[in-house]
Design a protein around this motif. Structure first.
Motif, mmCIF file in Angstrom:
data_model
loop_
_atom_site.group_PDB
_atom_site.id
_atom_site.type_symbol
_atom_site.label_atom_id
_atom_site.label_comp_id
_atom_site.label_asym_id
_atom_site.label_seq_id
_atom_site.Cartn_x
_atom_site.Cartn_y
_atom_site.Cartn_z
ATOM 1 N N ASP A 518 39.515 -10.337 -38.908
ATOM 2 C CA ASP A 518 38.153 -10.487 -38.387
ATOM 3 C C ASP A 518 37.138 -10.018 -39.430
ATOM 4 O OD1 ASP A 518 36.417 -11.307 -36.418
ATOM 5 O OD2 ASP A 518 36.418 -9.384 -35.363
ATOM 6 N N VAL A 519 37.396 -8.848 -40.000
ATOM 7 C CA VAL A 519 36.502 -8.320 -41.033
ATOM 8 C C VAL A 519 36.496 -9.241 -42.249
ATOM 9 C CG1 VAL A 519 36.143 -6.421 -42.651
ATOM 10 C CG2 VAL A 519 36.758 -5.937 -40.275
ATOM 11 N N PHE A 520 37.688 -9.713 -42.642
ATOM 12 C CA PHE A 520 37.791 -10.591 -43.813
ATOM 13 C C PHE A 520 36.992 -11.876 -43.607
ATOM 14 C CE2 PHE A 520 39.777 -14.226 -45.874
ATOM 15 C CZ PHE A 520 39.836 -13.823 -47.201
ATOM 16 N N LEU A 521 37.182 -12.508 -42.469
ATOM 17 C CA LEU A 521 36.519 -13.782 -42.223
ATOM 18 C C LEU A 521 35.002 -13.630 -42.155
ATOM 19 C CD1 LEU A 521 39.007 -15.203 -39.568
ATOM 20 C CD2 LEU A 521 38.654 -16.086 -41.891
ATOM 21 N N VAL A 522 34.537 -12.503 -41.639
ATOM 22 C CA VAL A 522 33.093 -12.278 -41.537
ATOM 23 C C VAL A 522 32.506 -11.901 -42.892
ATOM 24 C CG1 VAL A 522 31.297 -10.830 -40.504
ATOM 25 C CG2 VAL A 522 33.206 -11.643 -39.109
ATOM 26 N N ASP A 523 33.116 -10.882 -43.538
ATOM 27 C CA ASP A 523 32.509 -10.324 -44.750
ATOM 28 C C ASP A 523 32.809 -11.129 -46.005
ATOM 29 O OD1 ASP A 523 31.612 -8.361 -43.094
ATOM 30 O OD2 ASP A 523 33.033 -6.824 -43.735
ATOM 31 N N LYS A 569 34.215 -11.154 -33.839
ATOM 32 C CA LYS A 569 33.065 -11.366 -34.729
ATOM 33 C C LYS A 569 33.190 -12.681 -35.483
ATOM 34 C CE LYS A 569 31.778 -6.530 -35.383
ATOM 35 N NZ LYS A 569 31.499 -5.458 -36.374
ATOM 36 N N ALA A 570 34.412 -13.019 -35.912
ATOM 37 C CA ALA A 570 34.608 -14.284 -36.626
ATOM 38 C C ALA A 570 34.290 -15.469 -35.724
ATOM 39 C CB ALA A 570 36.039 -14.375 -37.143
ATOM 40 N N VAL A 571 34.649 -15.369 -34.449
ATOM 41 C CA VAL A 571 34.347 -16.441 -33.497
ATOM 42 C C VAL A 571 32.839 -16.604 -33.358
ATOM 43 C CG1 VAL A 571 34.462 -17.086 -31.055
ATOM 44 C CG2 VAL A 571 36.508 -16.263 -32.222
ATOM 45 N N GLU A 572 32.120 -15.492 -33.304
ATOM 46 C CA GLU A 572 30.665 -15.579 -33.183
ATOM 47 C C GLU A 572 30.034 -16.120 -34.471
ATOM 48 O OE1 GLU A 572 29.128 -11.861 -31.855
ATOM 49 O OE2 GLU A 572 30.164 -11.952 -29.920
ATOM 50 N N CYS A 573 30.600 -15.753 -35.614
ATOM 51 C CA CYS A 573 30.126 -16.343 -36.876
ATOM 52 C C CYS A 573 30.291 -17.858 -36.842
ATOM 53 C CB CYS A 573 30.914 -15.769 -38.053
ATOM 54 S SG CYS A 573 30.495 -14.074 -38.478
#
Length: 650
Positions: A518-523, A569-573
């Protein structure tokens, strides 16, 4: 002077004569009684004829008469310096019945005969029990009534006869004492047999006299020899097992046990069996203080050794191969069931299963009667010490315990216990230590899996065509080509973990992996690259594909974290990056109620209050991203930036 010497000699002669007459009379009557017992069939089953019973009664009263003589003339005899028998001597008829047992015991079990063996206590104890068993009916049916007519002090002849047997047993134990000290493990066998012998006397014959076992184990040399032998045997067995290359090998096939049952390894089963066997042996020890000394000296060290060895394995593994570096030369897939990566996972999982198996056993021990009684004892002891004494610290002081401590620890009748601690247990700290070690293994696996998986996303992180025309325009496109190799490996990883760990363990690892992704996909992806709506939709499909693999393979909602959604978070991104610019129809189904042009200007407007903006975003399904992250993502939409050169307000 000569007259005085002659008088003294005469007095000594008279004393000697009286003693001889007494001894001859006692011997004659005792021999006659023994002959009667022989005629009755003793030491076998007694079946007395009436005539023999009459003869036995006569000899019985002859011995009773001698008893009366010593009692009636005790004052005169004492003044004259003559002692025919001690004041607390048992009735002569019972004394000589017990002596007949003693003679046979010494002949068979304290001589050079083959039956005289220190390591076979069951031989002589069963012989004693057989002799008691054959005599008790005679004592109850005939001797008790004879004694009641003797005018001697009231007495339960059965109980008194069994009490007279005790010194015979103690004599045999003293005879074999040197053998016990040289071979301490024999003491466990002797104690077990003595315990069963005494329980039979108490349960069947209602004997309420002193315990020979208590006196036997009160000998500090005997007790120390047993403890030292148990400790040496346990450590030797443990060291032999842990030195075997297959010490952490699983004993049973996966199909034999359920997934959520701990799977014993050789060393785990060895530890559990050692501790259980030692407890079974010392369970017969009457003293709770001695049981605690056994626990502290022979059992806890085995668990401590296991913890230290597993920690040593983990430290060495972390130093050499923390990252589970792939074999680049062979280019073997890391999640393949036979890959070096999977082999490393199996190694760590074997340590996890080892610790888990012992932890579950410790939980069972903590609730078993023997350890519950020990815990109650140390709670009593802590209460007696007063102040802030913690019963969990009992091991720190047990080497200095004395008689005062023993009285408190062994006083099971006392109801004064430290109620504050009663919900704990004697194994509480061990369970906590094992649980922490188990968690440490999971965390090591988690770090390695996360690093390995993120490493495979290097090409995906560098993907730079998210804003190109035609990317993701075809709704039939499944995932980015840079991601297509990861998904099968991720699915295989889930499968491997489900074989190696219980559901709770694999779920922990996959939740941790999901958080890392999740962190990887967002950041590293969403917040780094430029997107158009089509590229955003491709990103959404990639996120969905990863989520499906993790979710479907791990058992559904149980894998979800506190947010209630994987890759939240990645889903919301993905929702923001794939949101339509002006409400145009896009492939797939983005369910945001407003188009980007309808809500983004207000979010970007510096005049908009952050709390109000988050309320609007919440209604659009954006609940986990911060307002700063949302603004950064909107700015990453190149199609939006080209259309709206400056933010507008609703």
């Amino acid at each position: 002077v000569t007259g005085n010497i002659s008088a003294q000699n005469l007095l000594e002669y008279i004393k000697h004569t009286v003693s001889n007459i007494w001894t001859n009379a006692e011997t004659t009557a005792a021999n006659a009684q023994s002959e009667c017992l022989r005629k009755m069939g003793w030491p076998g089953k007694i079946d007395p004829p009436v005539s023999v019973l009459g003869e036995f009664g006569a000899n019985f009263f002859m011995l009773v008469s001698l008893d009366h003589i010593t009692r009636d003339a005790s004052k005169v005899l004492r003044q004259s310096g003559v002692q025919l028998q001690s004041e607390d001597a048992p009735p002569l008829p019972l004394k000589h019945m017990a002596r007949a047992v003693d003679i046979r015991m010494r002949y068979h079990f304290e001589s050079a005969r083959g039956t005289s063996r220190a390591d076979r206590p069951e031989w002589w104890l069963s012989q004693v029990m057989n002799m008691v068993r054959s005599l008790v009916p005679l004592l109850e049916l005939h001797v008790q009534s004879l004694y009641d007519r003797s005018a001697l002090p009231p007495l339960d002849v059965r109980n008194e006869f069994i009490r007279l047997i005790q010194p015979i047993i103690q004599h045999k134990l003293a005879h074999d004492r040197s053998d016990y000290i040289s071979n301490g493990l024999v003491i466990a066998h002797v104690s077990r047999e003595l315990s069963e012998f005494e329980h039979t006397l108490q349960d069947v014959y209602f004997f309420d006299g002193p315990s020979v076992l208590d006196a036997f184990l009160a000998d500090s040399d005997i007790f120390s020899a047993w403890v030292n032998a148990e400790r040496k045997s346990a450590i030797d067995s443990y060291m032999e097992t842990i030195a075997d290359p297959g010490a952490f090998k699983q004993l049973y096939e996966d199909e034999v046990l359920d997934r959520d049952d701990p799977k014993p390894t050789r060393i785990a089963q060895n530890v559990v069996m050692l501790i259980s066997d030692i407890a079974e042996r010392y369970a017969v020890v009457p003293s709770c203080m001695q049981q605690l000394q056994f626990l502290s000296t022979t059992q806890f060290p085995v668990v401590i050794a296991l913890v230290e060895d597993v920690e040593g394995e983990i430290d060495e593994f972390s130093r050499i191969s923390l990252a589970f570096i792939r074999d680049a030369s062979s280019n073997v897939s890391g999640s393949d069931a036979n890959s070096p990566f999977a082999a490393q996972l199996r190694r760590l999982a074997s340590w996890y299963q080892t610790v888990w198996y012992v932890e579950e056993a410790a939980r069972d021990w903590n609730d078993s009667a023997i350890y519950v009684d020990m815990w109650a004892a140390v709670c009593r002891h802590a209460r007696a010490l007063g102040g802030d004494a913690d019963p969990r610290d009992w091991r720190d002081e047990c080497d200095d315990w004395g008689e005062k401590d023993r009285k408190v620890l062994d006083d099971c009748a006392t109801l004064e216990t430290n109620e504050e601690w009663l919900d704990g247990g004697i194994w509480e700290r061990t369970i906590k230590t094992l649980g922490e070690l188990k968690q440490r293994i999971l965390e090591l696996m988690s770090r390695a899996i996360n690093k390995d998986t993120v490493g495979q996303l290097r090409a995906y992180r560098k993907k730079a065509n998210w804003a190109s025309e035609g990317v993701g325009a075809d709704a039939d496109v499944e995932v980015s080509i840079e991601l297509s190799g990861l998904l099968p490996e991720l699915s295989q990883l889930v499968s491997v973990l489900s074989e190696l760990l219980p559901f709770s363990g694999s779920a922990y690892l996959l939740r941790s992996l999901a958080a890392e992704l999740d962190v990887f996909l967002v950041d590293r992806v969403a917040s780094t690259h430029q997107f158009n709506s089509s590229g955003g939709w491709q990103f959404a499909m990639d996120v969905s594909a990863i989520s499906r693999v993790l979710h479907a393979s791990a058992g559904g909602s149980a894998l979800q974290g506190p947010s209630g959604q994987l890759l939240a978070k990645a889903v919301e991104c993905a929702r923001i990056l794939s949101c339509s610019l002006d409400g145009e129809e896009l492939p797939g189904n983005n369910d945001m109620a407003l188009s980007l042009s309808e809500w983004a200007p207000a979010v970007l407007d510096a005049a908009t209050d952050d709390k109000e903006a988050m309320l609007v975003l919440g209604k659009l399904g954006i609940k986990h991203l911060s307002i700063e992250q949302v603004r950064q993502l909107v700015k990453r939409r190149v199609d939006f930036a080209a259309t709206f050169s400056s933010p507008e307000v609703f």
